[in-house]
Design an enzyme around this catalytic site. Structure first.
Site, mmCIF file in Angstrom:
data_model
loop_
_atom_site.group_PDB
_atom_site.id
_atom_site.type_symbol
_atom_site.label_atom_id
_atom_site.label_comp_id
_atom_site.label_asym_id
_atom_site.label_seq_id
_atom_site.Cartn_x
_atom_site.Cartn_y
_atom_site.Cartn_z
ATOM 1 C CG ASP A 246 -0.248 -0.245 2.731
ATOM 2 O OD1 ASP A 246 0.393 -1.264 2.479
ATOM 3 O OD2 ASP A 246 -0.406 0.572 3.553
ATOM 4 C CG ASP A 256 2.171 6.353 1.898
ATOM 5 O OD1 ASP A 256 1.545 7.638 1.739
ATOM 6 O OD2 ASP A 256 1.092 5.734 2.401
HETATM 7 P P1 AMP Z 1 0.793 3.770 6.858
HETATM 8 O O1 AMP Z 1 1.437 2.949 7.906
HETATM 9 O O2 AMP Z 1 1.068 5.439 7.268
HETATM 10 O O3 AMP Z 1 1.261 3.657 5.510
HETATM 11 O O4 AMP Z 1 -0.774 3.528 6.922
HETATM 12 C C1 AMP Z 1 -1.296 2.450 6.957
HETATM 13 C C2 AMP Z 1 -2.729 2.518 6.900
HETATM 14 O O5 AMP Z 1 -3.210 3.214 8.086
HETATM 15 C C3 AMP Z 1 -3.123 3.457 6.026
HETATM 16 O O6 AMP Z 1 -4.584 2.801 5.360
HETATM 17 C C4 AMP Z 1 -3.475 4.657 6.469
HETATM 18 O O7 AMP Z 1 -4.541 5.556 5.672
HETATM 19 C C5 AMP Z 1 -3.951 4.242 7.992
HETATM 20 N N1 AMP Z 1 -3.411 5.190 9.058
HETATM 21 C C6 AMP Z 1 -2.425 5.504 9.464
HETATM 22 N N2 AMP Z 1 -2.287 6.320 10.462
HETATM 23 C C7 AMP Z 1 -3.729 6.665 10.355
HETATM 24 C C8 AMP Z 1 -4.498 7.665 11.384
HETATM 25 N N3 AMP Z 1 -3.631 8.374 12.429
HETATM 26 N N4 AMP Z 1 -5.686 7.719 11.372
HETATM 27 C C9 AMP Z 1 -6.126 7.060 10.336
HETATM 28 N N5 AMP Z 1 -5.755 6.077 9.556
HETATM 29 C C10 AMP Z 1 -4.437 5.917 9.553
HETATM 30 MG MG MG Z 2 0.754 4.182 3.822
#
Ligand code: AMP
Ligand code: MG
Length: 474
Positions: A246, A256
């Site tokens: 993702d 990201d």
């Molecule tokens: P990441 O690890 O930042 O790539 O995020 C993995 C997933 O978690 C993605 O679907 C993000 O949109 C979601 N996500 C990460 N942090 C948050 C947050 N603080 N609130 C809502 N969704 C989050």
């Molecule tokens: Mg992400």
């Protein structure tokens, strides 16, 4: 000026409309004038009042048609269908003077249907790291998403500790991730998968769309772009940290940003993400993981081509990766792109691995050394001077025979990179409402291949960077 909303309208089944939610006392702290110009964005949008109005007011152009995108992803090897923009919103698209379409994407603007109990927010620490990191990679020549502007707030967001909340708008040709395609394949929503493929081909890969086997051309193109991106990561000692599918862009751009870091001491199995206990995303595993991720993506292409055709696409990864890596690394040490110089390069890297010398600076010093000289001061950085001297005699002859000018070699070796300790200084100042360090760092990173007064404070290695462990929470 109006945005376009091709993704939100043509792929309406894959998004949820969500209005951006402000934070208290929100204030515009950084904006990227060169991107604003390049995309001819109205300058009045990038004032404190203008931006707040455009993003959060009822009729604001930037916020009015925002959507959250649905996607899934393989996280640390496990399939997760529940992902999506949990805190990001696609605001719409803009087109630059060359006709290239880019997304505007707001991160940290509140909950969406994909937030899964999380708060939809982002903290200043990680937002500033992403803001600076993506510009740094772009200016190094590593494909990356870009940073348009950063907003801060006095509202606290709770992570391990309360931290100041922030938002940023980033830009990328699209926010299509490997996980988008994986999701519609694994959930068997094949009509949507077809639409997503058609959209991707028409809007983003028109050269593939017109070929006799467009899907095959697309998978090949994604494979080659990903190989190039990862090869350049390896060249510059960049560790992404969370190469979940993702977080992989189909455009082969770095995307990201989380617990990323540039290595200082060269350590092939370097890991900076403190949640990565197994070292799945260690520096030297990045090429293999990129291919693993392409393989995961390729399942979504199995509807359009045979297994042999898929293999034919994916087998292009390794030679493309190796060719770019070898050529760029040999350029860094001033040698021609010739297999006979590879052993000399590998020996240099193994000496770096055995000595407490900064990876980025070592190349700069080597570029600066005089190949006519029998010995060089660079040897003092190496514990085993005899080993260095032996290598130097071999290297200087090769370099003299290749005859690249010193300036040309220096121009391949950055003086300044986004070091973790420099980012940390920028964060600490920003948390006290002082963005001058962040601005100075960005200025230096705009021309990373030049050592200037602006870059000088950011050129040195941090103390004990190898022990740095970065939190995934952001
Ligand atoms: P990441 O690890 O930042 O790539 O995020 C993995 C997933 O978690 C993605 O679907 C993000 O949109 C979601 N996500 C990460 N942090 C948050 C947050 N603080 N609130 C809502 N969704 C989050
Ligand atoms: Mg992400």
């Amino acid at each position: 000026m109006q945005l376009t909303h091709h993704y939100a309208t043509e792929l309406a089944d894959t998004v949820s409309p969500v209005r951006p939610q402000s934070l208290s006392d929100i204030s515009l702290r950084m904006s990227n004038d060169s991107l604003i110009k390049q995309f001819n964005l109205p300058t009045e949008w990038f004032t404190q009042e203008g931006l707040v109005e455009q993003l959060f007011a009822e009729q604001g152009t930037l916020g009015k048609h925002a959507v959250a995108q649905k996607y899934g992803g393989h996280q640390f090897g496990q399939w997760n269908p529940y992902l999506g923009d949990g805190r990001g919103l696609l605001l719409g698209e803009v087109t630059n003077h060359s006709g290239e379409q880019f997304d505007l994407h707001l991160k940290g603007a509140g909950q969406t249907p994909y937030s899964r109990h999380a708060d939809g927010r982002a903290v200043l620490r990680s937002t500033l790291r992403e803001y600076i990191g993506s510009e740094a990679l772009h200016h190094l020549g590593i494909p990356s998403s870009r940073s348009l502007c950063l907003l801060t707030s006095n509202e606290r967001v709770y992570r391990e500790l309360p931290e100041p909340g922030a938002m940023m708008i980033r830009m990328a040709p699209s926010h299509l991730r490997f996980g988008h395609f994986e999701y519609y394949f694994h959930s068997k929503e094949l009509v949507i998968l077809d639409k997503l493929m058609d959209y991707t081909l028409t809007r983003h890969f028109p050269d593939c769309a017109t070929q006799t086997e467009p899907h095959k051309a697309l998978l090949k193109a994604i494979t080659l772009r990903t190989a190039r991106m990862v090869a350049l990561w390896q060249v510059h000692g960049f560790v992404h940290g969370v190469m979940n599918t993702d977080n992989m862009s189909i455009h082969g751009i770095t995307f990201d940003y989380g617990p990323y870091a540039f290595m200082e001491q060269f350590k092939s199995d370097a890991v900076f993400n403190h949640s990565d206990h197994e070292g799945r995303y260690a520096f030297d595993r990045q090429p293999g993981i990129a291919l693993w991720n392409l393989n995961a993506l390729a399942y979504a292409f199995s509807r359009y081509m045979s297994v042999d055709e898929i293999k034919d696409c994916l087998t292009r990864f390794e030679p493309a990766f190796l060719a770019i890596y070898r050529q760029t690394m040999l350029e860094r040490i001033g040698l021609d792109n010739d297999a006979e110089h590879e052993a000399c390069l590998n020996q240099w890297l193994s000496m770096l691995a055995q000595n407490p010398i900064d990876y980025t600076q070592s190349f700069r010093w080597l570029a600066d050394a005089e190949p006519e000289d029998q010995t060089t001061g660079l040897r003092d950085h190496f514990v085993d001077r005899n080993a260095f001297d032996g290598w130097w005699q071999d290297y200087r002859q090769r370099r003299q025979s290749c005859s690249h000018s010193k300036d040309a070699i220096l121009a391949r070796n950055p003086a300044v990179i986004a070091r973790t300790h420099s980012l940390q200084k920028a964060i600490e100042a920003a948390e006290q409402d002082d963005f001058s360090v962040a601005e100075q760092l960005l200025l230096a990173l705009n021309t990373p291949y030049q050592s200037t007064n602006a870059s000088e404070p950011f050129e040195q290695a941090g103390e004990n960077n190898e022990a740095v462990s970065l939190s995934c929470s952001s």
